[in-house]
Motif scaffolding. Structure first.
Motif, PDB file in Angstrom:
ATOM      1  N   THR A 208      63.946  62.165 -62.169  1.00 60.19           N
ATOM      2  CA  THR A 208      64.879  61.135 -62.643  1.00 60.19           C
ATOM      3  C   THR A 208      65.125  60.082 -61.564  1.00 60.19           C
ATOM      4  N   ASP A 209      65.299  58.838 -62.028  1.00 64.96           N
ATOM      5  CA  ASP A 209      65.619  57.705 -61.157  1.00 64.96           C
ATOM      6  C   ASP A 209      64.646  57.558 -59.988  1.00 64.96           C
ATOM      7  N   LEU A 210      63.364  57.628 -60.281  1.00 67.68           N
ATOM      8  CA  LEU A 210      62.348  57.487 -59.250  1.00 67.68           C
ATOM      9  C   LEU A 210      61.869  56.042 -59.191  1.00 67.68           C
ATOM     10  N   SER A 211      61.792  55.499 -58.008  1.00 66.98           N
ATOM     11  CA  SER A 211      61.248  54.158 -57.857  1.00 66.98           C
ATOM     12  C   SER A 211      59.748  54.176 -58.158  1.00 66.98           C
ATOM     13  N   ALA A 212      59.261  53.053 -58.676  1.00 67.25           N
ATOM     14  CA  ALA A 212      57.828  52.941 -58.937  1.00 67.25           C
ATOM     15  C   ALA A 212      57.022  53.115 -57.656  1.00 67.25           C
ATOM     16  N   VAL A 213      57.569  52.689 -56.523  1.00 68.39           N
ATOM     17  CA  VAL A 213      56.871  52.849 -55.248  1.00 68.39           C
ATOM     18  C   VAL A 213      56.770  54.328 -54.879  1.00 68.39           C
ATOM     19  N   THR A 214      57.780  55.103 -55.234  1.00 64.36           N
ATOM     20  CA  THR A 214      57.726  56.544 -54.984  1.00 64.36           C
ATOM     21  C   THR A 214      56.559  57.181 -55.721  1.00 64.36           C
ATOM     22  N   LEU A 215      56.368  56.800 -56.977  1.00 62.74           N
ATOM     23  CA  LEU A 215      55.254  57.350 -57.753  1.00 62.74           C
ATOM     24  C   LEU A 215      53.917  56.971 -57.135  1.00 62.74           C
ATOM     25  N   ILE A 216      53.806  55.718 -56.675  1.00 64.62           N
ATOM     26  CA  ILE A 216      52.564  55.287 -56.027  1.00 64.62           C
ATOM     27  C   ILE A 216      52.317  56.103 -54.761  1.00 64.62           C
ATOM     28  N   ALA A 217      53.369  56.294 -53.962  1.00 66.03           N
ATOM     29  CA  ALA A 217      53.227  57.026 -52.703  1.00 66.03           C
ATOM     30  C   ALA A 217      52.825  58.470 -52.947  1.00 66.03           C
ATOM     31  N   VAL A 218      53.454  59.124 -53.918  1.00 63.41           N
ATOM     32  CA  VAL A 218      53.113  60.521 -54.218  1.00 63.41           C
ATOM     33  C   VAL A 218      51.668  60.619 -54.699  1.00 63.41           C
ATOM     34  N   ALA A 219      51.230  59.673 -55.520  1.00 60.09           N
ATOM     35  CA  ALA A 219      49.862  59.706 -56.040  1.00 60.09           C
ATOM     36  C   ALA A 219      48.835  59.511 -54.931  1.00 60.09           C
ATOM     37  N   LEU A 220      49.204  58.821 -53.855  1.00 59.47           N
ATOM     38  CA  LEU A 220      48.254  58.558 -52.780  1.00 59.47           C
ATOM     39  C   LEU A 220      47.868  59.825 -52.009  1.00 59.47           C
ATOM     40  N   VAL A 221      48.678  60.874 -52.077  1.00 61.46           N
ATOM     41  CA  VAL A 221      48.342  62.115 -51.373  1.00 61.46           C
ATOM     42  C   VAL A 221      47.109  62.779 -51.994  1.00 61.46           C
ATOM     43  N   PRO A 222      47.092  63.089 -53.315  1.00 56.26           N
ATOM     44  CA  PRO A 222      45.862  63.650 -53.882  1.00 56.26           C
ATOM     45  C   PRO A 222      44.696  62.667 -53.869  1.00 56.26           C
ATOM     46  N   VAL A 223      44.977  61.370 -53.978  1.00 56.73           N
ATOM     47  CA  VAL A 223      43.888  60.385 -53.901  1.00 56.73           C
ATOM     48  C   VAL A 223      43.215  60.443 -52.538  1.00 56.73           C
ATOM     49  N   THR A 224      44.017  60.540 -51.487  1.00 57.69           N
ATOM     50  CA  THR A 224      43.454  60.654 -50.141  1.00 57.69           C
ATOM     51  C   THR A 224      42.626  61.913 -50.002  1.00 57.69           C
ATOM     52  N   TRP A 225      43.136  63.035 -50.517  1.00 57.69           N
ATOM     53  CA  TRP A 225      42.369  64.285 -50.453  1.00 57.69           C
ATOM     54  C   TRP A 225      41.025  64.124 -51.157  1.00 57.69           C
ATOM     55  N   PHE A 226      41.026  63.525 -52.335  1.00 63.67           N
ATOM     56  CA  PHE A 226      39.789  63.380 -53.088  1.00 63.67           C
ATOM     57  C   PHE A 226      38.802  62.464 -52.355  1.00 63.67           C
ATOM     58  N   VAL A 227      39.292  61.337 -51.846  1.00 56.69           N
ATOM     59  CA  VAL A 227      38.394  60.388 -51.195  1.00 56.69           C
ATOM     60  C   VAL A 227      37.806  60.970 -49.915  1.00 56.69           C
ATOM     61  N   LEU A 228      38.646  61.604 -49.091  1.00 60.80           N
ATOM     62  CA  LEU A 228      38.171  62.093 -47.801  1.00 60.80           C
ATOM     63  C   LEU A 228      37.350  63.374 -47.910  1.00 60.80           C
ATOM     64  N   TRP A 229      37.632  64.216 -48.906  1.00 60.87           N
ATOM     65  CA  TRP A 229      36.953  65.505 -48.983  1.00 60.87           C
ATOM     66  C   TRP A 229      35.994  65.653 -50.166  1.00 60.87           C
ATOM     67  N   ARG A 230      35.928  64.658 -51.040  1.00 59.01           N
ATOM     68  CA  ARG A 230      35.077  64.808 -52.214  1.00 59.01           C
ATOM     69  C   ARG A 230      34.163  63.611 -52.460  1.00 59.01           C
ATOM     70  N   THR A 231      34.092  62.679 -51.529  1.00 58.58           N
ATOM     71  CA  THR A 231      33.207  61.529 -51.699  1.00 58.58           C
ATOM     72  C   THR A 231      32.340  61.360 -50.455  1.00 58.58           C
ATOM     73  N   ALA A 232      31.196  60.670 -50.646  1.00 58.08           N
ATOM     74  CA  ALA A 232      30.310  60.409 -49.517  1.00 58.08           C
ATOM     75  C   ALA A 232      30.990  59.525 -48.476  1.00 58.08           C
ATOM     76  N   PHE A 233      31.793  58.574 -48.944  1.00 54.07           N
ATOM     77  CA  PHE A 233      32.529  57.716 -48.013  1.00 54.07           C
ATOM     78  C   PHE A 233      33.456  58.551 -47.127  1.00 54.07           C
ATOM     79  N   GLY A 234      34.189  59.479 -47.737  1.00 46.08           N
ATOM     80  CA  GLY A 234      35.090  60.324 -46.971  1.00 46.08           C
ATOM     81  C   GLY A 234      34.355  61.198 -45.978  1.00 46.08           C
ATOM     82  N   LEU A 235      33.179  61.695 -46.374  1.00 42.06           N
ATOM     83  CA  LEU A 235      32.381  62.513 -45.451  1.00 42.06           C
ATOM     84  C   LEU A 235      31.948  61.697 -44.246  1.00 42.06           C
ATOM     85  N   ARG A 236      31.584  60.447 -44.472  1.00 41.01           N
ATOM     86  CA  ARG A 236      31.195  59.585 -43.351  1.00 41.01           C
ATOM     87  C   ARG A 236      32.375  59.329 -42.420  1.00 41.01           C
ATOM     88  N   VAL A 237      33.564  59.094 -43.004  1.00 40.77           N
ATOM     89  CA  VAL A 237      34.746  58.873 -42.177  1.00 40.77           C
ATOM     90  C   VAL A 237      35.030  60.104 -41.327  1.00 40.77           C
TER      91      VAL A 237
END
Length: 435
Positions: A208-237
């Motif tokens: 309840t009463d969550l800022s839209a920025v909060t939702l974006i920030a929370v979503a960035l955690v699994p997005v980061t995991w996917f990019v860094l650990w499940r993509t070729a770009f993340g493997l290179r990094v």
């Protein structure tokens, strides 16, 4: 036909991931049950109230964004002490963009861009010119407040509500709630039933009463995991943070990967700064970050340079900060009991490990005093905290105010033995030197 797996072979990656997920779920469940029991034992409703959990999420966002920025940077092999300065750039940039256009989303974009600019400065210094990473980060932390004050004098001074150290009031972001949740869960929470009301407080605080920025920030955690650990770009990094010369020999553009990672790091820290200026407050103010960049760095280290652990560390620091800011002095006092129990558990775990770990081949076993020194210190500290809790009703105001920082030090001290930073983190890289 594939050969059968030997009995002593390491488990498959998918099996390890499932075990890791189960471990985290069990850990989070155990933490929540512990808080429920603590609330029932002490009678402090603030320990599991929806307000506390909501404040935990809100206060954890800037810390989590700084931590996530540090993760990107250090996984590429660049130490980022300058997260605090990048957050300062984000706070000012968000205020500038939102105030001059009257649009909060423009402020978000400008704040992220300003943080990314700070990351670019750090990348130029460390990656291109080979400046010591710590020196560059400290210089950025010194530079950012001065630049922000100078720009505020030019842009905000003379406007109503603005000045050299603050901006005029800023537009806000929309808030989001899960429909049909607030009322029923509010009633359940108000009954004070064991576990049921506590669970209702948790769900209500996080929906309840969550800022839209909060939702974006929370979503960035699994997005980061996917990019860094499940993509070729993340493997290179990540390869650049482990062995850049081996990555170079395989065709990875190490300089490019490092630049991109550090710029992304700055953008994430800038997003945390925008949150402080436009969600946590209604205006930019000087010294608004309050050291959260450093706490974010501590949360990243506590999380062992992984998104899941980082999120857990962010939640811990955000929770203690929430209790402090909401004035729940009784709940903060009850944390002494939690710390005492945690130290006893840590001592028991260390003793169990010492008893099960054999000496290396050809080496004499370590003396008993050395093997059991850390558990003994933990037990003594736990006893002192327990006595402190039993003999007092509240903590001094100074300790309550700095409880998040004290928690940071204690957690890092206890977690230091299991940490493994990227192998090439902080090392100077020059193309061709490894051959």
């Amino acid at each position: 036909m594939s050969e059968p797996r030997p009995a002593d072979a390491a488990p498959a990656p998918a099996t390890r991931r499932r075990r890791s997920a189960r471990t985290w779920l069990l850990f989070l469940g155990a933490v929540f049950v512990g808080l429920v029991l603590l609330r029932a034992l002490t009678g402090e409703r603030a320990i599991t109230s929806s307000g506390t959990f909501g404040a935990t999420l809100a206060l954890g966002v800037p810390i989590g964004m700084a931590a996530l920025g540090g993760l990107w940077c250090e996984r590429a092999g660049v130490v980022n002490i300058g997260l605090e300065g990048m957050m300062i750039f984000g706070t000012w940039g968000g205020a500038y963009g939102a105030y001059t256009t009257g649009n909060a989303w423009v402020g978000l974009v400008v704040g992220v861009a300003m943080g990314a600019l700070g990351g670019l400065l750090h990348a130029v210094a460390t990656v291109t010119f080979g400046v010591d990473h710590i020196v560059s980060g400290v210089a950025l932390n010194i530079l950012a407040p001065g630049v922000a004050r100078y720009l505020s004098t030019i842009v905000f001074l003379g406007h109503e509500g603005g000045g050299a150290n603050q901006s005029p009031p800023l537009p806000g972001f929309p808030k989001v709630s899960v429909p049909g949740v607030d009322g029923p869960l509010g009633d359940l929470e108000g009954h004070g039933w064991f576990f049921v009301s506590d669970l209702a407080g948790l769900v209500r605080g996080l929906t309840t009463d969550l800022s839209a920025v909060t939702l974006i920030a929370v979503a960035l955690v699994p997005v980061t995991w996917f990019v860094l650990w499940r993509t070729a770009f993340g493997l290179r990094v990540r390869s650049c943070g482990e062995n850049p010369y081996a990555a170079e020999s395989l065709g990875v553009r190490v300089y490019t990967m490092k630049y991109l990672a550090v710029i992304i790091s700055g953008g994430l820290a800038g997003l945390g700064g925008v949150f402080l200026a436009m969600v946590g407050s209604s205006a930019y103010q000087e010294n608004q970050t309050g050291g959260r960049g450093f706490i974010g760095l501590a949360a990243m280290i506590f999380g062992n340079w992984r998104p899941g652990g980082l999120a857990a560390g962010t939640g811990l620091f955000g929770y203690t900060d929430a209790l402090q800011q909401r004035g729940a002095t009784g709940a903060v006092h009850a944390l002494l009991l939690v710390l005492a129990i945690g130290l006893f558990a840590f001592a028991a775990l260390q003793v169990w490990k010492a008893a099960r770990t054999p000496a290396a081949a050809g080496e004499a076993p370590a003396p008993a005093w050395r093997r059991f020194l850390r558990p003994a210190v933990a037990v003594v500290a736990g006893v002192l905290l327990l006595v402190w809790y039993l003999l007092t009703d509240e903590l001094p105001k100074e300790i309550v105010t700095y409880s998040p920082h004290i928690t940071t030090l204690l957690v890092l001290t206890l977690a230091s033995q299991r940490l493994r930073m990227p192998a090439a983190d902080g090392l100077r890289y020059r193309r061709g030197e490894g051959h």
